[in-house]
Design a protein around this motif. Structure first.
Motif, PDB file in Angstrom:
ATOM      1  N   PRO A   1       9.247 -53.483 -66.590  1.00 20.69           N
ATOM      2  CA  PRO A   1       9.589 -52.207 -65.928  1.00 20.69           C
ATOM      3  C   PRO A   1       9.039 -52.061 -64.522  1.00 20.69           C
ATOM      4  O   PRO A   1       9.579 -51.284 -63.722  1.00 20.69           O
ATOM      5  N   SER A   2       7.990 -52.801 -64.175  1.00 17.74           N
ATOM      6  CA  SER A   2       7.395 -52.670 -62.849  1.00 17.74           C
ATOM      7  C   SER A   2       8.207 -53.364 -61.761  1.00 17.74           C
ATOM      8  O   SER A   2       8.000 -53.112 -60.574  1.00 17.74           O
ATOM      9  N   ASP A   3       9.152 -54.227 -62.156  1.00 14.91           N
ATOM     10  CA  ASP A   3       9.905 -55.011 -61.181  1.00 14.91           C
ATOM     11  C   ASP A   3      11.291 -54.386 -60.996  1.00 14.91           C
ATOM     12  O   ASP A   3      12.288 -54.858 -61.539  1.00 14.91           O
ATOM     13  N   LYS A   4      11.368 -53.330 -60.197  1.00 11.01           N
ATOM     14  CA  LYS A   4      12.618 -52.622 -59.960  1.00 11.01           C
ATOM     15  C   LYS A   4      13.342 -53.225 -58.750  1.00 11.01           C
ATOM     16  O   LYS A   4      12.717 -53.774 -57.854  1.00 11.01           O
ATOM     17  N   ALA A   5      14.665 -53.096 -58.768  1.00 10.15           N
ATOM     18  CA  ALA A   5      15.463 -53.649 -57.680  1.00 10.15           C
ATOM     19  C   ALA A   5      16.749 -52.843 -57.540  1.00 10.15           C
ATOM     20  O   ALA A   5      17.113 -52.063 -58.430  1.00 10.15           O
ATOM     21  N   THR A   6      17.445 -53.027 -56.413  1.00  8.49           N
ATOM     22  CA  THR A   6      18.807 -52.532 -56.299  1.00  8.49           C
ATOM     23  C   THR A   6      19.747 -53.619 -56.811  1.00  8.49           C
ATOM     24  O   THR A   6      19.395 -54.802 -56.830  1.00  8.49           O
TER      25      THR A   6
ATOM     26  N   THR B   1      32.309 -50.958 -66.976  1.00  7.33           N
ATOM     27  CA  THR B   1      31.328 -49.958 -66.566  1.00  7.33           C
ATOM     28  C   THR B   1      30.069 -50.679 -66.124  1.00  7.33           C
ATOM     29  O   THR B   1      29.794 -51.803 -66.579  1.00  7.33           O
ATOM     30  N   ALA B   2      29.331 -50.051 -65.246  1.00  2.66           N
ATOM     31  CA  ALA B   2      28.041 -50.586 -64.819  1.00  2.66           C
ATOM     32  C   ALA B   2      27.248 -49.456 -64.180  1.00  2.66           C
ATOM     33  O   ALA B   2      27.793 -48.382 -63.887  1.00  2.66           O
ATOM     34  N   ASN B   3      25.986 -49.705 -63.947  1.00  2.10           N
ATOM     35  CA  ASN B   3      25.132 -48.725 -63.284  1.00  2.10           C
ATOM     36  C   ASN B   3      25.614 -48.491 -61.868  1.00  2.10           C
ATOM     37  O   ASN B   3      26.122 -49.388 -61.205  1.00  2.10           O
ATOM     38  N   GLY B   4      25.425 -47.271 -61.392  1.00  2.00           N
ATOM     39  CA  GLY B   4      25.760 -46.965 -60.013  1.00  2.00           C
ATOM     40  C   GLY B   4      27.221 -46.598 -59.825  1.00  2.00           C
ATOM     41  O   GLY B   4      27.880 -46.086 -60.739  1.00  2.00           O
ATOM     42  N   GLU B   5      27.739 -46.887 -58.650  1.00  2.00           N
ATOM     43  CA  GLU B   5      29.072 -46.456 -58.262  1.00  2.00           C
ATOM     44  C   GLU B   5      30.053 -47.619 -58.229  1.00  2.00           C
ATOM     45  O   GLU B   5      29.697 -48.735 -57.839  1.00  2.00           O
TER      46      GLU B   5
ATOM     47  N   VAL C   1      38.868 -57.759 -60.842  1.00  2.00           N
ATOM     48  CA  VAL C   1      37.439 -57.807 -60.524  1.00  2.00           C
ATOM     49  C   VAL C   1      36.960 -56.433 -60.066  1.00  2.00           C
ATOM     50  O   VAL C   1      37.491 -55.867 -59.105  1.00  2.00           O
ATOM     51  N   TRP C   2      35.972 -55.911 -60.780  1.00  2.00           N
ATOM     52  CA  TRP C   2      35.394 -54.606 -60.480  1.00  2.00           C
ATOM     53  C   TRP C   2      34.024 -54.826 -59.833  1.00  2.00           C
ATOM     54  O   TRP C   2      33.251 -55.677 -60.295  1.00  2.00           O
ATOM     55  N   ARG C   3      33.736 -54.055 -58.795  1.00  2.00           N
ATOM     56  CA  ARG C   3      32.452 -54.162 -58.109  1.00  2.00           C
ATOM     57  C   ARG C   3      31.711 -52.821 -58.217  1.00  2.00           C
ATOM     58  O   ARG C   3      32.249 -51.767 -57.876  1.00  2.00           O
ATOM     59  N   PHE C   4      30.491 -52.881 -58.707  1.00  2.00           N
ATOM     60  CA  PHE C   4      29.629 -51.704 -58.822  1.00  2.00           C
ATOM     61  C   PHE C   4      28.356 -51.927 -58.011  1.00  2.00           C
ATOM     62  O   PHE C   4      27.844 -53.045 -57.951  1.00  2.00           O
ATOM     63  N   GLU C   5      27.837 -50.864 -57.440  1.00  2.00           N
ATOM     64  CA  GLU C   5      26.578 -50.940 -56.708  1.00  2.00           C
ATOM     65  C   GLU C   5      25.627 -49.841 -57.184  1.00  2.00           C
ATOM     66  O   GLU C   5      25.991 -48.672 -57.215  1.00  2.00           O
ATOM     67  N   GLU C   6      24.443 -50.260 -57.563  1.00  2.00           N
ATOM     68  CA  GLU C   6      23.353 -49.338 -57.882  1.00  2.00           C
ATOM     69  C   GLU C   6      22.356 -49.438 -56.741  1.00  2.00           C
ATOM     70  O   GLU C   6      21.572 -50.390 -56.671  1.00  2.00           O
ATOM     71  N   ARG C   7      22.418 -48.478 -55.821  1.00  2.00           N
ATOM     72  CA  ARG C   7      21.623 -48.548 -54.595  1.00  2.00           C
ATOM     73  C   ARG C   7      20.212 -48.013 -54.773  1.00  2.00           C
ATOM     74  O   ARG C   7      19.350 -48.234 -53.927  1.00  2.00           O
ATOM     75  N   GLU C   8      19.977 -47.269 -55.860  1.00  2.00           N
ATOM     76  CA  GLU C   8      18.624 -46.798 -56.138  1.00  2.00           C
ATOM     77  C   GLU C   8      17.910 -47.823 -57.017  1.00  2.00           C
ATOM     78  O   GLU C   8      18.547 -48.452 -57.876  1.00  2.00           O
ATOM     79  N   PRO C   9      16.616 -48.025 -56.808  1.00  2.00           N
ATOM     80  CA  PRO C   9      15.893 -49.035 -57.587  1.00  2.00           C
ATOM     81  C   PRO C   9      16.029 -48.808 -59.095  1.00  2.00           C
ATOM     82  O   PRO C   9      15.986 -47.662 -59.560  1.00  2.00           O
ATOM     83  N   MET C  10      16.176 -49.892 -59.838  1.00  2.00           N
ATOM     84  CA  MET C  10      16.371 -49.802 -61.278  1.00  2.00           C
ATOM     85  C   MET C  10      15.625 -50.927 -61.971  1.00  2.00           C
ATOM     86  O   MET C  10      15.662 -52.076 -61.530  1.00  2.00           O
ATOM     87  N   ALA C  11      14.961 -50.606 -63.065  1.00  2.00           N
ATOM     88  CA  ALA C  11      14.347 -51.623 -63.914  1.00  2.00           C
ATOM     89  C   ALA C  11      15.423 -52.311 -64.741  1.00  2.00           C
ATOM     90  O   ALA C  11      16.432 -51.701 -65.115  1.00  2.00           O
ATOM     91  N   SER C  12      15.219 -53.577 -65.058  1.00  2.00           N
ATOM     92  CA  SER C  12      16.238 -54.347 -65.771  1.00  2.00           C
ATOM     93  C   SER C  12      16.532 -53.787 -67.155  1.00  2.00           C
ATOM     94  O   SER C  12      17.640 -53.951 -67.676  1.00  2.00           O
ATOM     95  N   GLU C  13      15.564 -53.110 -67.780  1.00  2.00           N
ATOM     96  CA  GLU C  13      15.780 -52.565 -69.125  1.00  2.00           C
ATOM     97  C   GLU C  13      16.828 -51.455 -69.148  1.00  2.00           C
ATOM     98  O   GLU C  13      17.285 -51.051 -70.226  1.00  2.00           O
TER      99      GLU C  13
END
Length: 340
Positions: free
Chosen positions: A54-59, A73-77, A85-97
């Motif tokens: 959980p400590s290793d967050k990323a975009t 579906t995926a996190n973000g927009e 092919v669908w492209r999603f971006e989660e621009r806010e930091p997120m833990a892999s879990e």
């Protein structure tokens, strides 16, 4: 990296979640032939190589190639769709879990939350009339939560209702629910629980797994507040029950702030009891300030139990809260508490 120069590392991996594995997998397969990711707490590595802590967050950026008749579906927009092919971006930091990938036979439904927050939900294909009104309740639930914690911490939110899943999970920006939850008249309590996690656990993520009560305690506590407001069980009655059980749980599974494992009663209901005791000790006004400022000051970051103790002391100017919270979080038995 020397000179702090950016670099790209490319790792190729193939897998489908069905190969034999020593531990539990994060893949959940449904009757529609699709799948949804349920990787909490340490199963993201069944999707890709990752430092699953959980400590290793990323975009994140996801590219998903989807068969005809399915949606992704995926996190973000969702930022682009080029053929299959669908492209999603989660621009806010997120833990892999908190990964929320899925490929399902579903329908996207859209709405708007407070402050024009974009909402997108995914419900089973052909069951839009059944689940659409349930998904539409999300806007009001966010408004209820924002009155306590301030603005929703991400750029979008929604619920994914999937028959291939049986639980409920706070995947960042798109909470995942099994269809079974919505046969219960109290389903909104579960929706609130996962929504509260967007602040407690997703935006403010625990520094270590042993800090997990900081996720689950608030989610259980505020879901109980919601339930009482909606005519359900009184918060005091729920906490009285927890108080009666928690000593035995402490002895077996560890106290809320020092659990021996993940997912236990000590973390969930025990964590909520810690917050209830704190609210009774400092009063509702100061308690609200502690919780609201916690998520605002630590937005997009990580924080520990020790950080929370220091934060409560600093916010209330009550040095005695240090010993008070340590007793509740680390003690072998429950401290005294009058519940009325």
């Amino acid at each position: 990296m020397r000179n702090h120069r950016p670099f790209t590392a490319e790792v190729r991996l193939h897998g489908n979640g069905k190969a034999p594995r020593g531990g539990l997998t994060g893949w959940r397969f449904g009757p529609d032939g699709g799948f949804a990711a349920a990787v909490q707490a340490s199963r993201a590595d069944t999707f890709f190589p990752v430092n699953d802590h959980p400590s290793d967050k990323a975009t994140w950026t996801f590219h998903m190639k989807v068969p005809e008749g399915y949606v992704a579906t995926a996190n973000g927009e969702l930022t682009a769709k080029d053929g299959d092919v669908w492209r999603f971006e989660e621009r806010e930091p997120m833990a892999s879990e908190l990964l929320g990938l899925a490929v399902v036979k579903g329908t996207y439904l859209y709405g708007t939350g407070p402050h024009a927050l974009p909402l997108r939900h995914v419900v089973p294909q052909g069951q839009e009339e059944k689940y659409g009104p349930i998904a539409a309740e999300t806007a009001g639930q966010i408004e209820w939560a924002e009155a306590r914690f301030g603005r929703f911490p991400f750029s979008t939110y929604g619920v994914h209702i999937y028959p291939g899943y049986t639980d409920a999970l706070e995947n960042q920006t798109l909470s995942l629910f099994g269809t079974g939850w919505f046969t219960r008249p109290t389903y909104s309590n579960t929706m609130i629980h996962e929504l509260i996690h967007q602040w407690f656990g997703d935006s403010v993520t625990p520094a270590t797994w042993q800090d997990a009560w900081l996720n689950e305690g608030p989610a259980v506590y505020y879901a109980a507040v919601w339930a009482e407001e909606k005519g359900g069980e009184k918060l005091a009655d729920k906490m009285r029950t927890v108080y009666g059980k928690l000593d035995a749980v402490r002895a077996k599974d560890g106290p809320p702030g020092r659990p021996k494992g993940l997912g236990g009663y000590n973390i969930y209901d025990g964590g909520a009891l810690v917050l209830y005791a704190l609210q009774k000790e400092i009063g509702e006004r100061d308690f609200d300030r502690v919780m609201r400022r916690w998520v605002q000051r630590n937005k997009d970051g990580n924080a520990s139990t020790e950080d929370f103790i220091a934060h409560a002391v600093k916010t209330t100017h009550r040095p005695g809260l240090d010993a008070f919270l340590r007793g509740w979080l680390y003690g072998e038995t429950n401290p005294p508490l009058e519940i009325s």
